[in-house]
Design an enzyme around this catalytic site. Structure first.
Site, PDB file in Angstrom:
ATOM      1  N   HIS A  27       8.068   1.934   1.515  1.00  0.00           N
ATOM      2  CA  HIS A  27       6.892   1.082   1.702  1.00  0.00           C
ATOM      3  C   HIS A  27       6.445   1.080   3.162  1.00  0.00           C
ATOM      4  CE1 HIS A  27       4.262  -2.465   1.295  1.00  0.00           C
ATOM      5  NE2 HIS A  27       4.791  -2.837   2.456  1.00  0.00           N
ATOM      6  N   GLU A  28       7.396   0.938   4.077  1.00  0.00           N
ATOM      7  CA  GLU A  28       7.040   0.949   5.497  1.00  0.00           C
ATOM      8  C   GLU A  28       6.496   2.311   5.908  1.00  0.00           C
ATOM      9  OE1 GLU A  28       6.773  -1.767   6.914  1.00  0.00           O
ATOM     10  OE2 GLU A  28       7.856  -2.915   5.399  1.00  0.00           O
ATOM     11  N   HIS A  72      -1.717   4.721   8.728  1.00  0.00           N
ATOM     12  CA  HIS A  72      -2.099   4.869  10.132  1.00  0.00           C
ATOM     13  C   HIS A  72      -2.534   6.303  10.426  1.00  0.00           C
ATOM     14  CE1 HIS A  72      -0.895   4.326  14.634  1.00  0.00           C
ATOM     15  NE2 HIS A  72      -2.186   4.204  14.461  1.00  0.00           N
ATOM     16  N   HIS A  97       2.850   2.532   5.339  1.00  0.00           N
ATOM     17  CA  HIS A  97       2.008   2.039   6.431  1.00  0.00           C
ATOM     18  C   HIS A  97       1.795   3.118   7.491  1.00  0.00           C
ATOM     19  CE1 HIS A  97       1.654  -1.962   4.938  1.00  0.00           C
ATOM     20  NE2 HIS A  97       2.949  -2.231   5.031  1.00  0.00           N
TER      21      HIS A  97
END
Length: 234
Positions: free
Chosen positions: A104-105, A112, A108
């Protein structure tokens, strides 16, 4: 409207209570779900750190570091430093839950890299939202002290609204990160089909915390509007 001490014992407190209950339920759900799947070792045997590093490489991202951070479920991606920080429960764990959170991270980080619009908007909102959260209550209190001075009350409500806007913009960012994560895990066979389903449950539970926070903020904003939004007409 409610005057004097009555404002501290008014029916609109039910909105605050509902918000608190929603947040508590969501927190309990994510903790129980994570704890359940944190005891299931993935078939690959990868740790959260290894999974994150592999996902970043698969996504063509080579300038993001993976670091350890203390705490439980304090995992986050820092776009300004290009650092993905994984908590105690994730970094060295080989569980399905840990790999899901790490993925999940990474979602991100992919956002980006691809200049995902909601992530950019959220980043630009951070200073305004932090300022609003810090100043809104002093403004509202000052408005009350100065005889319920409507301009100050309205400004305080508007500043609180910036925090609510931030919460709302956060929702698509978090949902999209989970969607990207699960797709990468499944497509690249980092988790089995059943394990991907388990990771989905973990990320879905985590998403509920953001939904609950947004709902709580909206309810609080509604309460402020009911109490102070149009006192000039009282």
């Amino acid at each position: 409207m409610y005057y004097g001490l009555g404002m501290f014992y008014d029916p609109t407190y039910i909105l605050v209570i509902i918000g608190v209950v929603l947040c508590l339920l969501a927190s309990a759900k994510v903790n129980s779900t994570f704890n359940r799947y944190s005891h299931i070792r993935s078939m690959s045997g990868m740790t959260g750190r290894e999974a994150a590093e592999q996902i970043l490489r698969i996504s063509g991202i080579y300038d993001v570091r993976v670091e350890h951070i203390s705490g439980n479920l304090t995992d986050h991606y820092d776009p300004s430093a290009k650092v993905l920080r994984l908590s105690d429960a994730t970094y060295n764990s080989t569980s399905v839950a840990a790999i899901g959170v790490a993925a999940h991270e990474c979602g991100h980080a992919v956002q980006h890299q691809k200049n995902y619009a909601p992530l950019i908007i959220r980043g630009k909102l951070v200073p305004a939202a932090n300022f609003g959260a810090k100043i809104c209550w002093p403004m509202i209190i000052a408005g009350m002290i100065f005889g319920y001075f409507q301009p100050l009350l309205t400004l305080g409500i508007a500043l609180f609204g910036l925090s609510v806007l931030f919460q709302l913009v956060t929702l698509p960012v978090e949902f999209n990160a989970s969607s990207r994560a699960l797709k990468i895990l499944e497509t690249n066979h980092l988790l089995s089909y059943d394990e991907t389903g388990q990771a989905r449950k973990v990320l879905s539970a985590a998403a509920l915390t953001y939904v609950a926070s947004a709902a709580s903020a909206i309810l609080q904003l509604l309460r402020l509007i009911i109490l102070f939004g149009n006192r000039d007409n009282d």
